[in-house]
Design a protein around this motif. Sequence first.
Motif, PDB file in Angstrom:
ATOM      1  N   VAL A   1      94.705 -17.195  34.767  1.00 36.72           N
ATOM      2  CA  VAL A   1      93.821 -18.324  34.481  1.00 36.72           C
ATOM      3  C   VAL A   1      92.668 -18.664  35.254  1.00 36.72           C
ATOM      4  O   VAL A   1      91.500 -19.102  34.991  1.00 36.72           O
ATOM      5  N   LYS A   2      92.778 -18.568  36.548  1.00 35.77           N
ATOM      6  CA  LYS A   2      91.901 -18.989  37.706  1.00 35.77           C
ATOM      7  C   LYS A   2      90.919 -17.820  37.902  1.00 35.77           C
ATOM      8  O   LYS A   2      89.646 -18.077  38.256  1.00 35.77           O
ATOM      9  N   THR A   3      91.191 -16.578  37.205  1.00 39.13           N
ATOM     10  CA  THR A   3      89.945 -15.659  37.329  1.00 39.13           C
ATOM     11  C   THR A   3      88.622 -15.943  36.353  1.00 39.13           C
ATOM     12  O   THR A   3      87.558 -15.919  36.914  1.00 39.13           O
ATOM     13  N   PRO A   4      88.990 -16.201  35.162  1.00 39.79           N
ATOM     14  CA  PRO A   4      88.019 -16.700  34.468  1.00 39.79           C
ATOM     15  C   PRO A   4      87.350 -17.822  34.753  1.00 39.79           C
ATOM     16  O   PRO A   4      86.175 -17.976  34.719  1.00 39.79           O
ATOM     17  N   LEU A   5      88.141 -18.783  35.077  1.00 38.58           N
ATOM     18  CA  LEU A   5      87.554 -20.050  35.521  1.00 38.58           C
ATOM     19  C   LEU A   5      86.629 -19.839  36.949  1.00 38.58           C
ATOM     20  O   LEU A   5      85.596 -20.305  36.985  1.00 38.58           O
ATOM     21  N   SER A   6      86.981 -18.894  37.909  1.00 37.11           N
ATOM     22  CA  SER A   6      86.312 -18.774  39.188  1.00 37.11           C
ATOM     23  C   SER A   6      84.924 -17.883  38.668  1.00 37.11           C
ATOM     24  O   SER A   6      84.004 -18.229  39.227  1.00 37.11           O
ATOM     25  N   ALA A   7      85.085 -17.107  37.701  1.00 38.77           N
ATOM     26  CA  ALA A   7      84.085 -16.264  37.414  1.00 38.77           C
ATOM     27  C   ALA A   7      82.803 -17.376  36.634  1.00 38.77           C
ATOM     28  O   ALA A   7      81.770 -16.806  36.883  1.00 38.77           O
TER      29      ALA A   7
ATOM     30  N   GLU B   1      84.037 -15.044  29.557  1.00 38.74           N
ATOM     31  CA  GLU B   1      84.876 -15.578  30.482  1.00 38.74           C
ATOM     32  C   GLU B   1      85.515 -16.774  29.648  1.00 38.74           C
ATOM     33  O   GLU B   1      86.636 -17.227  29.803  1.00 38.74           O
ATOM     34  N   ARG B   2      84.671 -17.593  28.964  1.00 37.84           N
ATOM     35  CA  ARG B   2      85.296 -18.680  28.098  1.00 37.84           C
ATOM     36  C   ARG B   2      86.142 -18.121  27.281  1.00 37.84           C
ATOM     37  O   ARG B   2      87.397 -18.804  27.118  1.00 37.84           O
ATOM     38  N   GLN B   3      86.121 -17.105  26.599  1.00 37.53           N
ATOM     39  CA  GLN B   3      87.062 -16.572  25.450  1.00 37.53           C
ATOM     40  C   GLN B   3      88.309 -16.132  26.257  1.00 37.53           C
ATOM     41  O   GLN B   3      89.563 -16.286  25.560  1.00 37.53           O
ATOM     42  N   ARG B   4      88.208 -15.579  27.411  1.00 37.07           N
ATOM     43  CA  ARG B   4      89.317 -15.205  28.013  1.00 37.07           C
ATOM     44  C   ARG B   4      90.122 -16.555  28.481  1.00 37.07           C
ATOM     45  O   ARG B   4      91.424 -16.414  28.130  1.00 37.07           O
ATOM     46  N   THR B   5      89.581 -17.437  28.766  1.00 38.78           N
ATOM     47  CA  THR B   5      90.259 -18.863  29.290  1.00 38.78           C
ATOM     48  C   THR B   5      90.852 -19.146  27.964  1.00 38.78           C
ATOM     49  O   THR B   5      92.195 -19.648  27.955  1.00 38.78           O
ATOM     50  N   GLU B   6      90.188 -19.123  26.832  1.00 40.20           N
ATOM     51  CA  GLU B   6      90.773 -19.653  25.505  1.00 40.20           C
ATOM     52  C   GLU B   6      92.045 -18.997  25.129  1.00 40.20           C
ATOM     53  O   GLU B   6      92.786 -19.519  24.558  1.00 40.20           O
TER      54      GLU B   6
END
Length: 331
Positions: free
Chosen positions: A129-135, A156-161
Amino acid sequence: MPGAGCLTFLRTQWPLWALWAAASALFLGVGGLAGLPAEFMLYAAALTLVVLLALQGALFRSWRQRARLLSQLQPDDPGLMRAYLARYPLDPASHTLERFTARHLNSVAERQRSEREREEYFSLWLHQVKTPLSAMALLLDPAREEEVSRAELLRERQRTEHYVQLALAYLKLEQPSADLDIRPVDVDDVVRRVARRYRTLFLGSRTTLEYRPSGFRVISDAAQLELVIEQLISNSLKYASGGTVRIAAHPTEPSTLVIADDGPGIRPEDLPRLFERGYAGRAGQQRGGSSGLGLYLSRRICHRLGHGLRLESRPGEGTRAILDMGDHPAD
C-alpha cells in the motif's frame, strides 16, 4: 481451607461409611441373637472402626495429593498433565482431562497459526500500500515540473482503495461468525459497476474492454463477488495495457465467467503458485505493483462462497481467469 477439604473428602466416602455401619449393625444383631457378650461385639465394631479410620487416612492423603496436583495443572503445560496421567492412570477423570488438554493445545496452535498468517498478510499489505501512496506523493510534489495527470492520480487512488478493500475482506474472512449476505446476484450488474469504476484507467492505458453480457443470476454475496471480479479485471488491465480485456460467459460451462487478456501470459512453473499468499510470479515482479495478495484472497473468498476460480495461460498467449459461480461446497 483444610477443613473444607476434609468435608469434601468425607462426602465422597459416604458409601464406605454406610457399608461399615450396615455391617456393624448386622454383626451386632446376629451376635445378640446368638447370645454373644455385648462387650465382645462392641470391641469388634471398635476394631473395624480403627481399621476404617486408618484406611480413610491413607485415602485422604492420596486424595489431597491428587487434588494438589490437579490444582497445578495448566492446559498449556502438557508435561504436568503427562505426570498426572502416569501417576493416576486409573483416575476416571484422566481420559477427560487428556482429551480437554489435546483440544486446548490444538486450539492454541490454530490460533497461533492464524495470528502468524495475519501478521504475514499485513506485512505484505503494508509494503504494497506504500507504493500507490508514494506515487501520489510524488505526483503532488510542488517541486514537480510536469503537470499532474488526473488519470495517474486516479489510478493510484484506485489502487489504494483496492488494497483497503482487500484488507477489509481479509479481516471478514478471519471472522467465521461474520455473516455473508447470500442472495440472487445479477453478474452483469456487478461487472458493469467495476467497469465504470475502471473506465478512466482503461482510457488512460489505451486498453479496450470487450464485454458480452452473460445474463447470469447466481446465488452469492454481491460485495464479496464484486471484490473478486474487480481483482480479476484489475489484473487483466494491468497485463493487457494497450491491448484488450475480454469478459464473457464460458462457452460450455454454466454460470462461469471468463475474464481474458492478451498480455504476456504466465510461465507454466508460475501458474500453480499464483494463488499462494505473496507469490506474484515473474510477470508481476517485472511489471511491479503486484502484491501476490489479490489472487490469494480471491481464491479464499471463492472457497467461502462455494465458487471455483482457476487460471489458464501460456507465455505469449495471454491469460484467462475462469470464475465458476456454480455451487461448489467448501471442504
